[in-house]
Write a protein that holds these residues in place. Structure first.
Motif, PDB file in Angstrom:
ATOM      1  N   ASN A   1       0.721  -1.159   0.083  1.00 58.35           N
ATOM      2  CA  ASN A   1      -0.062  -0.302  -0.104  1.00 58.35           C
ATOM      3  C   ASN A   1       0.808   1.077  -0.014  1.00 58.35           C
ATOM      4  O   ASN A   1       1.661   1.411   0.821  1.00 58.35           O
ATOM      5  N   LYS A   2       0.951   1.894  -1.189  1.00 59.73           N
ATOM      6  CA  LYS A   2       1.897   2.960  -1.201  1.00 59.73           C
ATOM      7  C   LYS A   2       1.807   4.166  -0.322  1.00 59.73           C
ATOM      8  O   LYS A   2       2.745   4.671   0.425  1.00 59.73           O
ATOM      9  N   PHE A   3       0.478   4.550   0.128  1.00 57.18           N
ATOM     10  CA  PHE A   3      -0.076   5.366   1.139  1.00 57.18           C
ATOM     11  C   PHE A   3       0.569   5.153   2.450  1.00 57.18           C
ATOM     12  O   PHE A   3       1.523   5.771   3.089  1.00 57.18           O
ATOM     13  N   LEU A   4       0.533   3.873   2.955  1.00 55.36           N
ATOM     14  CA  LEU A   4       0.918   3.312   4.272  1.00 55.36           C
ATOM     15  C   LEU A   4       2.432   3.287   4.353  1.00 55.36           C
ATOM     16  O   LEU A   4       3.039   3.599   5.268  1.00 55.36           O
ATOM     17  N   TYR A   5       2.942   2.845   3.129  1.00 58.05           N
ATOM     18  CA  TYR A   5       4.587   2.756   2.987  1.00 58.05           C
ATOM     19  C   TYR A   5       5.273   4.268   3.325  1.00 58.05           C
ATOM     20  O   TYR A   5       6.188   4.221   3.996  1.00 58.05           O
ATOM     21  N   LYS A   6       4.394   5.010   2.328  1.00 62.24           N
ATOM     22  CA  LYS A   6       5.321   6.285   2.489  1.00 62.24           C
ATOM     23  C   LYS A   6       5.354   7.109   3.784  1.00 62.24           C
ATOM     24  O   LYS A   6       6.204   7.732   4.219  1.00 62.24           O
ATOM     25  N   HIS A   7       3.854   7.013   4.308  1.00 65.21           N
ATOM     26  CA  HIS A   7       3.516   7.666   5.613  1.00 65.21           C
ATOM     27  C   HIS A   7       4.002   7.150   6.981  1.00 65.21           C
ATOM     28  O   HIS A   7       4.028   7.772   7.868  1.00 65.21           O
ATOM     29  N   ILE A   8       4.015   5.715   6.895  1.00 69.90           N
ATOM     30  CA  ILE A   8       4.084   4.974   8.133  1.00 69.90           C
ATOM     31  C   ILE A   8       5.252   3.944   8.149  1.00 69.90           C
ATOM     32  O   ILE A   8       6.188   4.112   8.719  1.00 69.90           O
ATOM     33  N   HIS A   9       5.024   2.901   7.194  1.00 67.21           N
ATOM     34  CA  HIS A   9       6.431   1.809   7.398  1.00 67.21           C
ATOM     35  C   HIS A   9       7.755   2.374   6.777  1.00 67.21           C
ATOM     36  O   HIS A   9       8.675   1.763   7.301  1.00 67.21           O
ATOM     37  N   SER A  10       7.739   3.405   6.077  1.00 72.51           N
ATOM     38  CA  SER A  10       9.006   3.828   5.772  1.00 72.51           C
ATOM     39  C   SER A  10      10.041   4.277   6.785  1.00 72.51           C
ATOM     40  O   SER A  10      11.169   4.364   6.649  1.00 72.51           O
ATOM     41  N   LEU A  11       9.357   5.015   7.839  1.00 70.28           N
ATOM     42  CA  LEU A  11       9.996   5.170   8.985  1.00 70.28           C
ATOM     43  C   LEU A  11      10.868   4.061   9.489  1.00 70.28           C
ATOM     44  O   LEU A  11      12.195   4.128   9.604  1.00 70.28           O
ATOM     45  N   HIS A  12      10.627   2.880   9.690  1.00 66.75           N
ATOM     46  CA  HIS A  12      11.270   1.733   9.887  1.00 66.75           C
ATOM     47  C   HIS A  12      12.565   1.418   9.059  1.00 66.75           C
ATOM     48  O   HIS A  12      13.637   1.072   9.254  1.00 66.75           O
ATOM     49  N   HIS A  13      12.023   1.683   7.752  1.00 70.25           N
ATOM     50  CA  HIS A  13      13.180   1.529   6.481  1.00 70.25           C
ATOM     51  C   HIS A  13      14.223   2.472   6.417  1.00 70.25           C
ATOM     52  O   HIS A  13      15.130   2.758   5.539  1.00 70.25           O
ATOM     53  N   ARG A  14      14.064   3.838   7.185  1.00 74.75           N
ATOM     54  CA  ARG A  14      15.153   4.507   7.099  1.00 74.75           C
ATOM     55  C   ARG A  14      16.541   4.092   7.921  1.00 74.75           C
ATOM     56  O   ARG A  14      17.682   4.450   7.756  1.00 74.75           O
ATOM     57  N   LEU A  15      16.494   2.930   8.496  1.00 74.32           N
ATOM     58  CA  LEU A  15      17.566   2.047   9.145  1.00 74.32           C
ATOM     59  C   LEU A  15      17.837   1.044   7.709  1.00 74.32           C
ATOM     60  O   LEU A  15      17.731  -0.075   7.841  1.00 74.32           O
ATOM     61  N   VAL A  16      18.680   1.649   6.907  1.00 72.43           N
ATOM     62  CA  VAL A  16      19.144   0.857   5.746  1.00 72.43           C
ATOM     63  C   VAL A  16      20.104  -0.088   6.309  1.00 72.43           C
ATOM     64  O   VAL A  16      20.093  -1.548   5.958  1.00 72.43           O
ATOM     65  N   VAL A  17      20.960   0.295   7.338  1.00 72.78           N
ATOM     66  CA  VAL A  17      21.827  -0.663   8.162  1.00 72.78           C
ATOM     67  C   VAL A  17      21.238  -0.915   9.310  1.00 72.78           C
ATOM     68  O   VAL A  17      21.315  -0.345  10.441  1.00 72.78           O
ATOM     69  N   PRO A  18      20.276  -1.967   9.553  1.00 70.42           N
ATOM     70  CA  PRO A  18      19.866  -2.227  11.073  1.00 70.42           C
ATOM     71  C   PRO A  18      20.798  -2.454  12.121  1.00 70.42           C
ATOM     72  O   PRO A  18      22.164  -3.095  12.038  1.00 70.42           O
ATOM     73  N   TYR A  19      20.571  -1.984  13.270  1.00 75.71           N
ATOM     74  CA  TYR A  19      21.272  -2.150  14.468  1.00 75.71           C
ATOM     75  C   TYR A  19      20.410  -2.360  15.591  1.00 75.71           C
ATOM     76  O   TYR A  19      19.080  -2.192  15.706  1.00 75.71           O
ATOM     77  N   SER A  20      20.890  -3.207  16.648  1.00 69.31           N
ATOM     78  CA  SER A  20      20.166  -3.584  17.784  1.00 69.31           C
ATOM     79  C   SER A  20      19.119  -2.898  18.359  1.00 69.31           C
ATOM     80  O   SER A  20      17.823  -3.546  18.558  1.00 69.31           O
ATOM     81  N   PHE A  21      19.384  -1.789  18.985  1.00 71.01           N
ATOM     82  CA  PHE A  21      18.157  -0.999  19.564  1.00 71.01           C
ATOM     83  C   PHE A  21      17.119  -0.256  18.682  1.00 71.01           C
ATOM     84  O   PHE A  21      16.204   0.636  19.057  1.00 71.01           O
TER      85      PHE A  21
END
Length: 258
Positions: free
Chosen positions: A118-138
């Motif tokens: 869902n493009k709207f949900l990804y852009k406005h909500i889920h994309s925040l989590h994917h700001r971590l291109v390189v994930p780390y523990s906390f």
């Protein structure tokens, strides 16, 4: 008179404490470049959000989770303090844990996948989590508050209710789920890590999902990979050593070039 803390309060706050203690261990271990999936330099330069913002976001989500958990325990009318209730057998506890794991995985797979498509949900909500291109523990629980409520909090509530576990059992289940989620985002491939031995859904598996080429694959979290395999969103990969040290998850079958 001894000081006692009810099981519902322990079930609410112990997983939060576990989150910060366990992720803190991985922060320390992150100095060992030979076990990283991405370099420390990449972690600092490629991520699109500051670590201070991540900490604030995680604390906000944990506050919401704590409020919902306390309400849930009160509404179900079981605070775990009734000494007349016999303890569950190991078989019953195992059944409850497996049920809770399957419920949580099923809920998170379909909600997670929908937030990508869902493009709207990804852009406005889920994309925040994917700001971590390189994930780390906390950063494991860093996301939009609405996503945290829908995926993690509601998913956790459903797994608790449908499995029939007690508040006391939930202390162990949600602490285990917390450790597993932190491990999946830690960005390290450590020797002897039992999560990598017993779970196909692991650090490298989820790291593939955080990369641009894998964003439409490996939605399953946090335990099994069954829904990805059943519904064709499983991206196979190999784990290879990098010349400069550390490891890299390389998709197979030409996925990366598509």
């Amino acid at each position: 008179m001894g000081f006692e803390i009810s099981d519902d309060l322990l079930g609410t706050f112990v997983p939060i404490l576990v989150y910060w203690l366990y992720s803190g261990i991985y922060v320390f271990l992150g100095c060992f470049e030979n076990y990283r999936l991405h370099s420390k330099k990449d972690e600092d330069e490629k991520n699109l959000v500051s670590k201070a913002t991540v900490v604030k976001g995680v604390l906000l989500q944990q506050t919401i989770q704590a409020i919902v958990a306390i309400i849930l325990f009160k509404v179900t009318g079981n605070d775990g303090s009734d000494a007349t209730v016999p303890p569950s057998s190991l078989i019953a506890l195992a059944r409850q844990f497996i049920t809770a794991m399957l419920v949580l995985d099923t809920w998170q797979y379909f909600m997670h996948r929908y937030m990508h498509h869902n493009k709207f949900l990804y852009k406005h909500i889920h994309s925040l989590h994917h700001r971590l291109v390189v994930p780390y523990s906390f950063g494991a629980l860093y996301n939009h508050p609405i996503e945290g409520l829908l995926l993690d909090t509601v998913g956790g509530a459903l797994s608790f209710l449908l499995s029939g576990m007690s508040p006391r059992a939930s202390i162990f289940f949600f602490s285990f789920a917390t450790i597993k989620t932190v491990d999946d985002h830690c960005g390290l491939w450590l020797p002897g890590n039992l999560f990598h031995v017993f779970f196909k859904n692991n650090t490298a598996y989820h790291d593939v999902h955080h990369q641009l080429y894998g964003s439409k694959y490996n939605f399953s979290q946090p335990f099994f990979v069954m829904w990805d395999r059943i519904l064709g969103t499983y991206m196979p990969y190999t784990l290879e050593r990098k010349a400069g040290g550390g490891f890299e998850a390389q998709p197979t079958n030409g996925y990366k070039e598509d």
